[in-house]
Enzyme design. Structure first.
Site, PDB file in Angstrom:
ATOM      1  N   ASP A  84     -20.062  -4.645  -5.708  1.00  0.00           N
ATOM      2  CA  ASP A  84     -21.525  -4.676  -5.954  1.00  0.00           C
ATOM      3  C   ASP A  84     -22.310  -4.836  -4.652  1.00  0.00           C
ATOM      4  O   ASP A  84     -23.531  -4.962  -4.658  1.00  0.00           O
ATOM      5  CB  ASP A  84     -21.878  -5.810  -6.937  1.00  0.00           C
TER       6      ASP A  84
ATOM      7  N   ASP B 252     -21.580 -26.955  -0.434  1.00  0.00           N
ATOM      8  CA  ASP B 252     -22.909 -27.196   0.112  1.00  0.00           C
ATOM      9  C   ASP B 252     -23.715 -27.980  -0.925  1.00  0.00           C
ATOM     10  O   ASP B 252     -23.817 -27.542  -2.077  1.00  0.00           O
ATOM     11  CB  ASP B 252     -23.602 -25.854   0.384  1.00  0.00           C
TER      12      ASP B 252
ATOM     13  N   GLU C 117     -26.357 -32.264   7.459  1.00  0.00           N
ATOM     14  CA  GLU C 117     -27.139 -31.404   8.348  1.00  0.00           C
ATOM     15  C   GLU C 117     -28.395 -32.191   8.692  1.00  0.00           C
ATOM     16  O   GLU C 117     -29.219 -32.463   7.802  1.00  0.00           O
ATOM     17  CB  GLU C 117     -27.514 -30.088   7.663  1.00  0.00           C
TER      18      GLU C 117
ATOM     19  N   ASP D 126     -27.327 -19.787  10.037  1.00  0.00           N
ATOM     20  CA  ASP D 126     -28.753 -19.877  10.420  1.00  0.00           C
ATOM     21  C   ASP D 126     -28.967 -19.553  11.891  1.00  0.00           C
ATOM     22  O   ASP D 126     -30.121 -19.399  12.319  1.00  0.00           O
ATOM     23  CB  ASP D 126     -29.275 -21.309  10.222  1.00  0.00           C
TER      24      ASP D 126
HETATM   25  O1  ISL Z   1     -32.814 -21.936  10.421  1.00  0.00           O
HETATM   26  C1  ISL Z   1     -33.083 -22.810  11.177  1.00  0.00           C
HETATM   27  C2  ISL Z   1     -33.830 -22.574  12.443  1.00  0.00           C
HETATM   28  O2  ISL Z   1     -33.989 -21.185  12.604  1.00  0.00           O
HETATM   29  C3  ISL Z   1     -32.562 -24.139  10.939  1.00  0.00           C
HETATM   30  O3  ISL Z   1     -33.426 -25.068  11.523  1.00  0.00           O
HETATM   31  C4  ISL Z   1     -32.480 -24.367   9.417  1.00  0.00           C
HETATM   32  O4  ISL Z   1     -33.581 -23.808   8.755  1.00  0.00           O
HETATM   33  C5  ISL Z   1     -32.562 -25.818   9.111  1.00  0.00           C
HETATM   34  O5  ISL Z   1     -31.559 -26.407   9.881  1.00  0.00           O
HETATM   35  C6  ISL Z   1     -32.277 -26.052   7.630  1.00  0.00           C
HETATM   36  O6  ISL Z   1     -31.249 -25.180   7.205  1.00  0.00           O
HETATM   37  C7  ISL Z   1     -30.723 -25.419   5.895  1.00  0.00           C
HETATM   38  O7  ISL Z   1     -31.769 -25.543   4.923  1.00  0.00           O
HETATM   39  C8  ISL Z   1     -32.568 -24.392   4.640  1.00  0.00           C
HETATM   40  C9  ISL Z   1     -31.763 -23.091   4.490  1.00  0.00           C
HETATM   41  O8  ISL Z   1     -32.645 -21.980   4.575  1.00  0.00           O
HETATM   42  C10 ISL Z   1     -30.701 -22.982   5.574  1.00  0.00           C
HETATM   43  O9  ISL Z   1     -29.912 -21.803   5.390  1.00  0.00           O
HETATM   44  C11 ISL Z   1     -29.838 -24.224   5.532  1.00  0.00           C
HETATM   45  O10 ISL Z   1     -28.775 -24.142   6.479  1.00  0.00           O
HETATM   46  C12 ISL Z   1     -33.298 -24.693   3.351  1.00  0.00           C
HETATM   47  O11 ISL Z   1     -32.354 -25.085   2.370  1.00  0.00           O
END
Ligand code: ISL
Length: 560
Positions: free
Chosen positions: A33, A106, A258, A323
């Site tokens: 898909d 996660d 994180e 990210d």
């Molecule tokens: O993407 C970033 C900077 O370009 C990071 O700072 C990131 O957004 C931040 O660390 C948080 O990331 C996490 O939460 C976000 C999600 O979009 C990210 O993929 C995840 O890793 C919201 O849940």
């Protein structure tokens, strides 16, 4: 085990592990898909095991409208169909454990999707029982309650016609923040966490877990653009200590938070063993705050985190993830020296103090990408930033060029398995374009070559299993005056390693520290990233200098 400075180091499996991050939607597509899925991941578990991996971190697989690629959860108890079924998940977990690996999931509990039934109830009326599960405020002077901006939007507030109030979101308007002040909500989150832990998972990577508490009263800020006010607020440690009491301490698991916006001292408050909150963390003083390679800055960051964590905290080491742009492009050389550079960065991440993370594809030196059009990009953050820049008068081509290097899609292009159509990732139309360099850079080629990046990662990871110094050894910077050479030791009991890295495209000399110049004759090169003799045989100028080739990395065991 006695630490080099006579303190006892508490050993733990998650301190000795190497973690592999699977961004499943870009890993392997089994049903054609165009999205990766759990069955595709199951097909590739042997590939991950063969690398020497101990733990798999799986990005969110829960039901979601997918506005932020799964970080907008609409049901914590269902698997998003594009990933597969709960039965697929259970089979995956069994297979991971059969291969003597562990699986961490996660945990995204700072916010949900706006499509979550909880939010639909909460927004339905001012007196709905779940109203307080989210953060609602009346407007101020015809505008939002304050002037904060979110990660992905100009404001952290979105007006909701239904009840004439604003709701709070640290990220996109499709991702309303949960109100952690509500004890009932917290208990519901703990119940969900127990559900997944009782399935047999081995822990959690906790998404922006330091954002759960907000500044009391939501006052305006002087610097809206510096969004660090979103994290590390009063009450956060109470929540995490309650989470630990209610859930975490009752399982033999690994927890990694994180944690953006923290200094080493603040970071220690989350992971100091005696505080009983989390085991370890990702900080972002590199990934968020160091746009390009800066060795002096990186050395300083490593030294400050090592000194702060030395006796009671545990760090993580990473340079890229889903990210953040692929490390060989952002912090190395993805051109003439791509192979040496990929091996050098791996050597650094795996020999610095802390648990090392391998983001899918870095083990074959996958690179970032420059798509020709904004329409080729899928990331909501990229599109929101692009739209915001154009609304401020930016020229489309110029804005695109500015956003490309740090676009999150750099790391989200599909895994490159071979040189066939769609790099062997899917038989369908991939959800995002494959990096055009897949014919040259792919797993099949690396598995066939003795001196491949994959083979180097295997050797590097195998060292960790044989030498505790790589895990528990004390760290000391041994860099000389050369601006591009990073050298450091790890020492534990009688074993000392010297790691020497040339972060440049040209040859560099490294002056051996005086105490070792005579001892160095007995040093053994355990691993190096060139096929010629280790730099030790290049000792010239009286035997006190190493002559390092471009992006050369060497690990020496200095025998007493
Ligand atoms: O993407 C970033 C900077 O370009 C990071 O700072 C990131 O957004 C931040 O660390 C948080 O990331 C996490 O939460 C976000 C999600 O979009 C990210 O993929 C995840 O890793 C919201 O849940």
């Amino acid at each position: 085990m006695n630490h080099s400075d006579n303190r006892t180091v508490n050993r733990a499996w998650w301190k000795e592990a190497v973690v592999y991050q699977v961004y499943w939607r870009s890993f392997m597509d089994a049903n054609g898909d165009g999205y990766g899925d759990l069955q595709g991941l199951m097909q590739k578990l042997d590939y991950i095991k063969r690398l020497g991996i101990d733990v798999i971190w799986l990005n969110p697989i829960y039901e979601s409208p997918d506005k932020d690629n799964g970080y907008d959860i609409a049901d914590y108890y269902q698997i998003i169909p594009k990933a597969g079924t709960m039965e697929d998940f259970r089979k995956l977990l069994v297979k991971v454990h059969e291969l003597d690996m562990k699986l961490i999931m996660d945990l995204v509990v700072n916010h949900t999707s706006y499509a979550h039934p909880w939010f639909e109830e909460s927004r339905s009326s001012l007196d709905n029982p779940k109203r307080d599960w989210y953060i609602w405020k009346p407007g101020k002077e015809e505008g939002p309650p304050n002037n904060w901006r979110s990660y992905f939007e100009p404001s952290t507030w979105t007006y909701d016609e239904q009840t004439g109030e604003y709701y709070f979101h640290s990220f996109a308007k499709e991702q309303p923040d949960l109100n952690w002040e509500n004890a009932e909500l917290r208990q519901e989150i703990y119940r969900m966490m127990r559900f997944w832990l009782d399935q047999g998972i081995d822990g959690f990577r906790m998404d922006v877990i330091n954002l759960l508490a907000k500044i009391p009263g939501f006052p305006d800020t002087e610097w809206p653009e510096h969004i660090d006010y979103l994290g590390n607020n009063p009450g956060i440690h109470d929540y995490l200590q309650e989470m630990n009491r209610e859930v975490l301490r009752h399982y033999n698991i690994m927890t990694v938070g994180e944690i953006p916006f923290v200094t080493p001292e603040d970071g220690l408050l989350y992971v100091a063993e005696k505080r009983q909150e989390l085991h370890t963390l990702f900080h972002f003083q590199v990934a968020d705050d160091m746009p390009a390679w800066d060795l002096d800055r990186y050395r300083h960051i490593q030294a400050t985190w090592h000194d702060a964590f030395r006796h009671e905290g545990w760090n993580s080491q990473f340079l890229n993830n889903h990210d953040h742009t692929r490390q060989v492009t952002r912090y190395g050389n993805d051109g003439a020296y791509r192979v040496q550079s990929a091996k050098l960065l791996a050597t650094m991440i795996h020999t610095l103090p802390g648990t090392p993370y391998v983001f899918q594809g870095e083990e074959i030196g996958m690179t970032g990408v420059d798509f020709p059009s904004i329409d080729d990009y899928q990331d909501i953050a990229m599109h929101n930033k692009y739209r915001e820049a154009l609304e401020k008068g930016g020229a489309p081509d110029q804005v695109l060029r500015e956003l490309q290097p740090l676009s999150r899609d750099n790391s989200r292009t599909p895994m490159q398995w071979n040189g066939e159509q769609h790099a062997g990732f899917t038989t369908g139309q991939p959800w995002i374009q494959i990096n055009p360099n897949y014919a040259e850079i792919n797993v099949e080629r690396d598995l066939a070559a003795q001196d491949s990046i994959y083979a180097y990662y295997q050797r590097l990871i195998s060292l960790r299993k044989m030498h505790n110094v790589m895990v528990y050894g004390d760290y000391a910077d041994q860099s000389g005056g050369e601006a591009h050479v990073y050298a450091y030791t790890r020492s534990l009991e009688e074993e000392t390693w010297l790691v020497v890295l040339n972060h440049s495209d040209v040859q560099q000399l490294y002056e051996l520290p005086a105490p070792w110049q005579d001892r160095f004759q007995h040093a053994r090169a355990l691993l190096h990233n060139y096929d010629g003799p280790p730099a030790k045989d290049k000792v010239e100028l009286g035997g006190t200098c190493l002559q390092l080739r471009p992006h050369e990395a060497v690990i020496y065991s200095i025998i007493d």
